[in-house]
Design a protein around this motif. Structure first.
Motif, PDB file in Angstrom:
ATOM      1  N   VAL A  54       0.839  -1.201   0.000  1.00  0.00           N
ATOM      2  CA  VAL A  54       0.000   0.000   0.000  1.00  0.00           C
ATOM      3  C   VAL A  54       0.873   1.250   0.000  1.00  0.00           C
ATOM      4  CG1 VAL A  54      -1.602   1.363   1.404  1.00  0.00           C
ATOM      5  CG2 VAL A  54      -2.039  -1.063   1.022  1.00  0.00           C
ATOM      6  N   MET A  55       1.897   1.273   0.834  1.00  0.00           N
ATOM      7  CA  MET A  55       2.796   2.424   0.891  1.00  0.00           C
ATOM      8  C   MET A  55       3.464   2.663  -0.459  1.00  0.00           C
ATOM      9  SD  MET A  55       4.422   1.915   4.715  1.00  0.00           S
ATOM     10  CE  MET A  55       5.863   2.852   4.314  1.00  0.00           C
ATOM     11  N   LEU A  56       3.858   1.593  -1.144  1.00  0.00           N
ATOM     12  CA  LEU A  56       4.473   1.703  -2.461  1.00  0.00           C
ATOM     13  C   LEU A  56       3.520   2.376  -3.450  1.00  0.00           C
ATOM     14  CD1 LEU A  56       6.741   1.011  -4.518  1.00  0.00           C
ATOM     15  CD2 LEU A  56       5.597  -1.182  -4.834  1.00  0.00           C
ATOM     16  N   PHE A  57       2.290   1.870  -3.521  1.00  0.00           N
ATOM     17  CA  PHE A  57       1.315   2.438  -4.457  1.00  0.00           C
ATOM     18  C   PHE A  57       0.923   3.854  -4.069  1.00  0.00           C
ATOM     19  CE2 PHE A  57       0.990  -1.861  -5.988  1.00  0.00           C
ATOM     20  CZ  PHE A  57       0.664  -1.707  -7.322  1.00  0.00           C
ATOM     21  N   GLU A  58       0.783   4.123  -2.775  1.00  0.00           N
ATOM     22  CA  GLU A  58       0.459   5.481  -2.333  1.00  0.00           C
ATOM     23  C   GLU A  58       1.566   6.453  -2.741  1.00  0.00           C
ATOM     24  OE1 GLU A  58      -2.396   5.150   1.584  1.00  0.00           O
ATOM     25  OE2 GLU A  58      -0.227   4.900   1.894  1.00  0.00           O
ATOM     26  N   THR A  59       2.808   6.012  -2.637  1.00  0.00           N
ATOM     27  CA  THR A  59       3.939   6.861  -2.993  1.00  0.00           C
ATOM     28  C   THR A  59       3.997   7.087  -4.499  1.00  0.00           C
ATOM     29  OG1 THR A  59       5.205   6.071  -1.097  1.00  0.00           O
ATOM     30  CG2 THR A  59       6.448   7.095  -2.880  1.00  0.00           C
ATOM     31  N   ILE A  60       3.904   6.027  -5.258  1.00  0.00           N
ATOM     32  CA  ILE A  60       3.994   6.135  -6.717  1.00  0.00           C
ATOM     33  C   ILE A  60       2.851   6.970  -7.286  1.00  0.00           C
ATOM     34  CG2 ILE A  60       3.830   4.840  -8.881  1.00  0.00           C
ATOM     35  CD1 ILE A  60       5.298   2.545  -7.418  1.00  0.00           C
ATOM     36  N   LEU A  61       1.648   6.737  -6.777  1.00  0.00           N
ATOM     37  CA  LEU A  61       0.471   7.395  -7.335  1.00  0.00           C
ATOM     38  C   LEU A  61       0.062   8.653  -6.579  1.00  0.00           C
ATOM     39  CD1 LEU A  61      -1.603   4.179  -8.059  1.00  0.00           C
ATOM     40  CD2 LEU A  61      -0.312   5.563  -9.694  1.00  0.00           C
ATOM     41  N   GLU A  62       0.806   8.982  -5.526  1.00  0.00           N
ATOM     42  CA  GLU A  62       0.502  10.152  -4.706  1.00  0.00           C
ATOM     43  C   GLU A  62      -0.967  10.173  -4.305  1.00  0.00           C
ATOM     44  OE1 GLU A  62       1.985  13.775  -6.416  1.00  0.00           O
ATOM     45  OE2 GLU A  62       3.971  12.928  -6.735  1.00  0.00           O
ATOM     46  N   VAL A  63      -1.399   9.089  -3.688  1.00  0.00           N
ATOM     47  CA  VAL A  63      -2.781   8.938  -3.259  1.00  0.00           C
ATOM     48  C   VAL A  63      -2.792   8.421  -1.824  1.00  0.00           C
ATOM     49  CG1 VAL A  63      -2.989   6.586  -4.181  1.00  0.00           C
ATOM     50  CG2 VAL A  63      -5.021   7.963  -3.918  1.00  0.00           C
ATOM     51  N   ASP A  64      -3.756   8.850  -1.057  1.00  0.00           N
ATOM     52  CA  ASP A  64      -3.926   8.353   0.309  1.00  0.00           C
ATOM     53  C   ASP A  64      -5.105   7.386   0.303  1.00  0.00           C
ATOM     54  OD1 ASP A  64      -4.226   7.864   3.016  1.00  0.00           O
ATOM     55  OD2 ASP A  64      -4.741   9.931   3.537  1.00  0.00           O
ATOM     56  N   LEU A  65      -4.821   6.119   0.561  1.00  0.00           N
ATOM     57  CA  LEU A  65      -5.878   5.104   0.528  1.00  0.00           C
ATOM     58  C   LEU A  65      -6.638   4.999   1.840  1.00  0.00           C
ATOM     59  CD1 LEU A  65      -4.104   2.368  -1.587  1.00  0.00           C
ATOM     60  CD2 LEU A  65      -5.908   3.945  -2.285  1.00  0.00           C
ATOM     61  N   GLY A  66      -6.219   5.728   2.844  1.00  0.00           N
ATOM     62  CA  GLY A  66      -6.957   5.731   4.102  1.00  0.00           C
ATOM     63  C   GLY A  66      -6.908   4.369   4.776  1.00  0.00           C
TER      64      GLY A  66
END
Length: 100
Positions: A54-66
């Motif tokens: 999740v941290m990887l995707f949040e970082t790459i996509l600059e999104v907060d998944l909550g």
């Protein structure tokens, strides 16, 4: 993983402006994709936690998944828990048939 995020890898994206890239469908769809990748052990032969993925995707996509655990529960309760994965498969099959 750090090398990819920091752009120190041959696998780093080749586009000129990574800050202009964004996830453009529902965040719950991204959570579904992340859980699918984790379940398939598609990253690091399964040697990565959901939290790290999740941290990887949040970082790459600059999104907060909550609260991804809440999203996971919501996915489990849906009538079709693999809705987004089914849509991905359908889109890919359509593209493949169009290119024949």
């Amino acid at each position: 993983m750090d090398d990819l995020i920091n752009g120190n890898s041959n696998l780093a994206p080749s586009w000129d402006s990574p800050e202009n890239q964004e996830w453009s469908v529902s965040k719950i769809h991204l959570v579904e994709l992340i859980y699918a990748l984790h379940s398939r052990e598609a990253m690091n032969n399964g040697a990565i936690s959901i939290k790290e993925l999740v941290m990887l995707f949040e970082t790459i996509l600059e999104v907060d998944l909550g609260d991804i655990y809440r999203s996971w529960k919501d996915i489990q309760l849906r009538e079709n828990p693999t809705k987004f994965l089914d849509e991905l498969k359908e889109s890919l099959l359509k593209r493949l048939s169009e290119e024949d």
